[in-house]
Design an enzyme around this catalytic site. Structure first.
Site, PDB file in Angstrom:
ATOM      1  N   ALA A   1       0.812  -1.223   0.000  1.00 31.17           N
ATOM      2  CA  ALA A   1       0.000   0.000   0.000  1.00 31.17           C
ATOM      3  C   ALA A   1       0.846   1.274   0.000  1.00 31.17           C
ATOM      4  O   ALA A   1       0.728   2.122  -0.895  1.00 31.17           O
ATOM      5  CB  ALA A   1      -0.924  -0.026   1.220  1.00 31.17           C
ATOM      6  N   ALA A   2       1.723   1.402   0.984  1.00 33.07           N
ATOM      7  CA  ALA A   2       2.507   2.636   1.107  1.00 33.07           C
ATOM      8  C   ALA A   2       3.528   2.743  -0.018  1.00 33.07           C
ATOM      9  O   ALA A   2       3.671   3.802  -0.642  1.00 33.07           O
ATOM     10  CB  ALA A   2       3.200   2.679   2.471  1.00 33.07           C
TER      11      ALA A   2
ATOM     12  N   GLU B   1      10.724  -5.381  -3.541  1.00 29.89           N
ATOM     13  CA  GLU B   1       9.738  -6.079  -2.702  1.00 29.89           C
ATOM     14  C   GLU B   1      10.261  -7.486  -2.458  1.00 29.89           C
ATOM     15  O   GLU B   1      10.560  -8.215  -3.409  1.00 29.89           O
ATOM     16  CB  GLU B   1       8.378  -6.102  -3.412  1.00 29.89           C
ATOM     17  CG  GLU B   1       7.369  -7.088  -2.867  1.00 29.89           C
ATOM     18  CD  GLU B   1       7.081  -6.927  -1.372  1.00 29.89           C
ATOM     19  OE1 GLU B   1       6.701  -5.830  -0.943  1.00 29.89           O
ATOM     20  OE2 GLU B   1       7.244  -7.930  -0.621  1.00 29.89           O
TER      21      GLU B   1
ATOM     22  N   ALA C   1      -4.312  -6.596  -1.471  1.00 30.11           N
ATOM     23  CA  ALA C   1      -5.263  -6.144  -0.452  1.00 30.11           C
ATOM     24  C   ALA C   1      -5.306  -7.152   0.681  1.00 30.11           C
ATOM     25  O   ALA C   1      -6.128  -8.079   0.687  1.00 30.11           O
ATOM     26  CB  ALA C   1      -6.644  -5.973  -1.073  1.00 30.11           C
TER      27      ALA C   1
ATOM     28  N   CYS D   1      -6.407  -6.692   3.441  1.00 28.27           N
ATOM     29  CA  CYS D   1      -7.705  -6.522   4.113  1.00 28.27           C
ATOM     30  C   CYS D   1      -8.740  -7.510   3.584  1.00 28.27           C
ATOM     31  O   CYS D   1      -9.729  -7.798   4.256  1.00 28.27           O
ATOM     32  CB  CYS D   1      -8.220  -5.096   3.908  1.00 28.27           C
ATOM     33  SG  CYS D   1      -6.959  -3.847   4.174  1.00 28.27           S
TER      34      CYS D   1
ATOM     35  N   ASP E   1       2.684   1.137   7.652  1.00 30.08           N
ATOM     36  CA  ASP E   1       2.677   0.418   8.934  1.00 30.08           C
ATOM     37  C   ASP E   1       4.027   0.391   9.641  1.00 30.08           C
ATOM     38  O   ASP E   1       4.109  -0.042  10.787  1.00 30.08           O
ATOM     39  CB  ASP E   1       2.234  -1.038   8.714  1.00 30.08           C
ATOM     40  CG  ASP E   1       0.730  -1.166   8.520  1.00 30.08           C
ATOM     41  OD1 ASP E   1       0.065  -0.130   8.356  1.00 30.08           O
ATOM     42  OD2 ASP E   1       0.237  -2.313   8.525  1.00 30.08           O
TER      43      ASP E   1
ATOM     44  N   VAL F   1      15.843  -5.878   0.704  1.00 39.47           N
ATOM     45  CA  VAL F   1      16.859  -4.880   1.033  1.00 39.47           C
ATOM     46  C   VAL F   1      17.402  -5.217   2.420  1.00 39.47           C
ATOM     47  O   VAL F   1      16.644  -5.352   3.383  1.00 39.47           O
ATOM     48  CB  VAL F   1      16.281  -3.452   0.987  1.00 39.47           C
ATOM     49  CG1 VAL F   1      17.341  -2.436   1.406  1.00 39.47           C
ATOM     50  CG2 VAL F   1      15.766  -3.136  -0.417  1.00 39.47           C
TER      51      VAL F   1
HETATM   52  P1  FAD Z   1       2.613  -3.871   4.206  1.00 32.99           P
HETATM   53  O1  FAD Z   1       1.281  -4.157   3.624  1.00 32.99           O
HETATM   54  O2  FAD Z   1       3.066  -4.702   5.364  1.00 32.99           O
HETATM   55  O3  FAD Z   1       3.690  -3.959   3.040  1.00 32.99           O
HETATM   56  C1  FAD Z   1       5.059  -3.867   3.296  1.00 32.99           C
HETATM   57  C2  FAD Z   1       5.789  -4.643   2.209  1.00 32.99           C
HETATM   58  O4  FAD Z   1       7.184  -4.466   2.410  1.00 32.99           O
HETATM   59  C3  FAD Z   1       5.518  -6.127   2.274  1.00 32.99           C
HETATM   60  O5  FAD Z   1       5.021  -6.564   1.017  1.00 32.99           O
HETATM   61  C4  FAD Z   1       6.880  -6.746   2.611  1.00 32.99           C
HETATM   62  O6  FAD Z   1       7.082  -7.991   1.976  1.00 32.99           O
HETATM   63  C5  FAD Z   1       7.834  -5.685   2.104  1.00 32.99           C
HETATM   64  N1  FAD Z   1       9.130  -5.693   2.791  1.00 32.99           N
HETATM   65  C6  FAD Z   1       9.352  -5.744   4.125  1.00 32.99           C
HETATM   66  N2  FAD Z   1      10.681  -5.707   4.391  1.00 32.99           N
HETATM   67  C7  FAD Z   1      11.312  -5.625   3.193  1.00 32.99           C
HETATM   68  C8  FAD Z   1      12.681  -5.565   2.797  1.00 32.99           C
HETATM   69  N3  FAD Z   1      13.655  -5.545   3.709  1.00 32.99           N
HETATM   70  N4  FAD Z   1      12.964  -5.510   1.485  1.00 32.99           N
HETATM   71  C9  FAD Z   1      11.981  -5.519   0.549  1.00 32.99           C
HETATM   72  N5  FAD Z   1      10.679  -5.583   0.870  1.00 32.99           N
HETATM   73  C10 FAD Z   1      10.337  -5.631   2.172  1.00 32.99           C
HETATM   74  N6  FAD Z   1      -6.445  -2.101   7.317  1.00 32.99           N
HETATM   75  C11 FAD Z   1      -7.589  -1.370   7.180  1.00 32.99           C
HETATM   76  O7  FAD Z   1      -7.529  -0.136   7.176  1.00 32.99           O
HETATM   77  N7  FAD Z   1      -8.806  -1.986   7.032  1.00 32.99           N
HETATM   78  C12 FAD Z   1      -8.945  -3.344   7.013  1.00 32.99           C
HETATM   79  O8  FAD Z   1     -10.056  -3.867   6.856  1.00 32.99           O
HETATM   80  C13 FAD Z   1      -7.770  -4.137   7.181  1.00 32.99           C
HETATM   81  N8  FAD Z   1      -7.851  -5.477   7.201  1.00 32.99           N
HETATM   82  C14 FAD Z   1      -6.702  -6.216   7.312  1.00 32.99           C
HETATM   83  C15 FAD Z   1      -6.814  -7.605   7.324  1.00 32.99           C
HETATM   84  C16 FAD Z   1      -5.682  -8.386   7.441  1.00 32.99           C
HETATM   85  C17 FAD Z   1      -5.814  -9.879   7.464  1.00 32.99           C
HETATM   86  C18 FAD Z   1      -4.393  -7.753   7.530  1.00 32.99           C
HETATM   87  C19 FAD Z   1      -3.155  -8.593   7.639  1.00 32.99           C
HETATM   88  C20 FAD Z   1      -4.274  -6.388   7.535  1.00 32.99           C
HETATM   89  C21 FAD Z   1      -5.439  -5.604   7.425  1.00 32.99           C
HETATM   90  N9  FAD Z   1      -5.360  -4.205   7.424  1.00 32.99           N
HETATM   91  C22 FAD Z   1      -6.520  -3.452   7.314  1.00 32.99           C
HETATM   92  C23 FAD Z   1      -4.069  -3.505   7.584  1.00 32.99           C
HETATM   93  C24 FAD Z   1      -3.509  -3.118   6.218  1.00 32.99           C
HETATM   94  O9  FAD Z   1      -3.410  -4.252   5.431  1.00 32.99           O
HETATM   95  C25 FAD Z   1      -2.161  -2.452   6.413  1.00 32.99           C
HETATM   96  O10 FAD Z   1      -2.347  -1.269   7.158  1.00 32.99           O
HETATM   97  C26 FAD Z   1      -1.478  -2.116   5.087  1.00 32.99           C
HETATM   98  O11 FAD Z   1      -1.267  -3.254   4.326  1.00 32.99           O
HETATM   99  C27 FAD Z   1      -0.136  -1.423   5.351  1.00 32.99           C
HETATM  100  O12 FAD Z   1       0.525  -1.215   4.150  1.00 32.99           O
HETATM  101  P2  FAD Z   1       2.108  -1.013   4.116  1.00 32.99           P
HETATM  102  O13 FAD Z   1       2.468  -0.829   2.690  1.00 32.99           O
HETATM  103  O14 FAD Z   1       2.501   0.012   5.094  1.00 32.99           O
HETATM  104  O15 FAD Z   1       2.715  -2.367   4.697  1.00 32.99           O
END
Ligand code: FAD
Length: 452
Positions: A12-13, A34, A42, A44, A287, A82
């Site tokens: 997402a971010a 990644e 998703a 979620c 996150d 990374v």
């Molecule tokens: P992430 O989704 O954790 O993505 C981070 C990515 O970085 C991952 O793909 C990981 O593999 C990659 N990464 C990590 N370390 C490294 C590295 N060293 N090198 C390369 N890549 C790396 N939120 C809501 O608002 N509503 C909902 O209904 C909801 N339901 C959810 C249900 C479930 C089952 C889950 C697990 C989460 C839910 N969430 C929900 C939370 C939401 O999914 C997260 O807030 C969101 O995915 C955060 O996005 P992000 O990109 O910050 O992190």
């Protein structure tokens, strides 16, 4: 020379950051690393894939690396982890997972978007077959495959947060016997006790057993092949065919530490309103980071998808040379638990002790969401927290039948705009019998708040 933005994490971010940076300055070289197999997925939707509401996990993947390249000219490298960031040299060390090859990649700007991971209890038995945690699509596929292959009859869900409870519903839809083990005195700690009690009633109504004030201390394989959980403070021992441990998440910060980035008090990466970390040319979003809470003004850690997407966009824009500001979050969230929708925004009563708002009023009303005479009216309870002296709205929670929870968005707007209960009471809201009583429950709640 073309500037290069390197983004770590492709969900997402990370992908929001990449897309925004390209939109702001198409000539930029934007690279995403990644470590997993998917980007833009998703998470979620995973509970709904497990339950069968969503048929194919592929529907949860919004964008593939190929599409990112073709449609947005973003270079995505999946299965690339990374390992470290050298902020002096502006260089990353990367491992190509499939070949174990290690190489370096330079950056002009770097965005850390590595998300969070599930908290793992330090107890024996977490590695047993049939014990699961849930974060990635692959975790969801593993859970679904286990159910299809092993046909379990019972599951224990450890942790009564929103992900645990969404999975409870999924498991019940699949006809499993479900038990929840929660260490606190109620489920869904993001809402206040009064709302959580209604959730617990809904769980009981759907034949879910709940043990509160209970902690698992170990998991073993029993003679009959089932999993035996040792539980402190609860039933003592409980057997099940599978276990889902869902006790919250922690920010991934190890990588940020290699760059010398400072962390906040809540364990996430410290950022300012431009998503800049404490190290030059490094941004963070999603996150893995702490965000400012709009009401308390303090940094908080509430990892949710909308904040990850928006924060990523701001980081992408600023890394591309922009000057965007993120106002912060209210922790607005919503979840569906069987026939109930539960939503919250702003501060809950539990949050208040941490803030300057010591003098607050709390009110609750229970009303119908349609005219009383109109069929299928659903009951909903609205709980408001407001500053005693000024009547400024600080927080709101809603629980009610299907179609009621999204009323929370209006409260989120009200809090964002510093509205008082007076302002709320005077809102000109729409009315017709199929949609609301003539006095919408929002107006009624504000009115009761003003009188208390
Ligand atoms: P992430 O989704 O954790 O993505 C981070 C990515 O970085 C991952 O793909 C990981 O593999 C990659 N990464 C990590 N370390 C490294 C590295 N060293 N090198 C390369 N890549 C790396 N939120 C809501 O608002 N509503 C909902 O209904 C909801 N339901 C959810 C249900 C479930 C089952 C889950 C697990 C989460 C839910 N969430 C929900 C939370 C939401 O999914 C997260 O807030 C969101 O995915 C955060 O996005 P992000 O990109 O910050 O992190």
């Amino acid at each position: 020379m073309t500037q290069k933005i390197v983004i770590i994490g492709g969900d997402a971010a990370g992908m929001s950051a990449a897309s925004k940076a390209k939109r702001v300055r198409p000539e930029l070289d934007v690279i995403v690393f990644e470590k997993g197999p998917h980007i833009s997925y998703a998470a979620c939707g995973i509970p709904y894939y497990v339950s069968g509401v969503v048929e194919d996990w592929k529907n949860l993947v919004i964008f593939t690396p190929e599409q990112a390249l073709q449609k947005r000219n973003i270079k995505v490298h999946i299965f690339h982890e990374v390992l470290s960031i050298d902020s002096e040299k502006r260089q990353l060390t990367v491992r190509k997972i499939e070949t174990n090859e290690i190489f370096t990649e330079s950056y002009d700007k770097c965005i850390i978007a590595v998300g969070a991971r599930p908290r793992v209890p330090q107890i024996p038995g977490m590695d047993l077959s049939g014990v699961f945690m849930l974060r990635s699509i692959q975790d969801g596929i593993d859970i679904k495959t286990f159910i299809e292959v092993n046909q379990p009859k019972s599951v224990v869900v450890v942790g009564g947060g929103y992900i645990g409870l969404e999975m409870v519903e999924a498991f019940r839809r699949l006809n499993l016997d479900v038990t929840v083990i929660e260490q606190l005195d109620r489920v869904l700690v993001s809402v206040d006790a009064e709302i959580a009690t209604i959730v617990e009633e809904e769980l009981h109504k759907n034949d879910v057993k709940i043990y509160l004030r209970s902690t698992i201390t170990g998991i073993k394989r029993d003679k009959d092949g089932s999993l035996a959980l040792d539980v402190a403070g609860g039933p003592g021992k409980i057997n099940a065919d599978m276990v889902l441990v869902s006790i919250g998440v922690q920010a991934n910060t190890e990588l940020a530490k290699t760059a010398g980035v400072r962390l906040g008090k809540r364990g996430g990466i410290r950022i300012n309103e431009k998503m800049e970390t404490t190290v030059n040319n490094i941004y963070a979003a999603g996150d893995c980071a702490e965000y400012k809470h709009i009401v308390s003004g303090r940094n908080t850690y509430i990892p949710l998808a909308p904040a990850a997407n928006k924060g990523g966009r701001i980081a992408g824009e600023n890394a591309a040379g922009g000057n965007a500001v993120f106002p912060g979050i209210l922790g607005t969230s919503i979840t569906k638990i069987f026939d109930l929708e539960v939503a919250r925004t702003g501060l809950s009563y539990r949050d208040l002790s941490e803030t300057v708002y010591s003098k607050v009023k709390q009110v609750s009303i229970t009303e119908k969401n349609r005219a009383r005479y109109y069929p299928d009216a659903q009951e909903l309870t609205i709980r408001l927290i407001a500053e005693q002296r000024t009547n400024r709205l600080l927080g709101a929670q809603i629980i009610g039948g299907l179609g009621t929870g999204k009323k929370i968005d209006l409260f989120a707007l009200a809090i964002m705009k510093n509205m008082t209960l007076d302002d709320l009471q005077n809102l000109d809201l729409a009315y017709a019998p199929p949609f609301s009583p003539v006095y919408d429950p929002i107006l009624l709640a504000a009115n009761v708040g003003l009188k208390s």
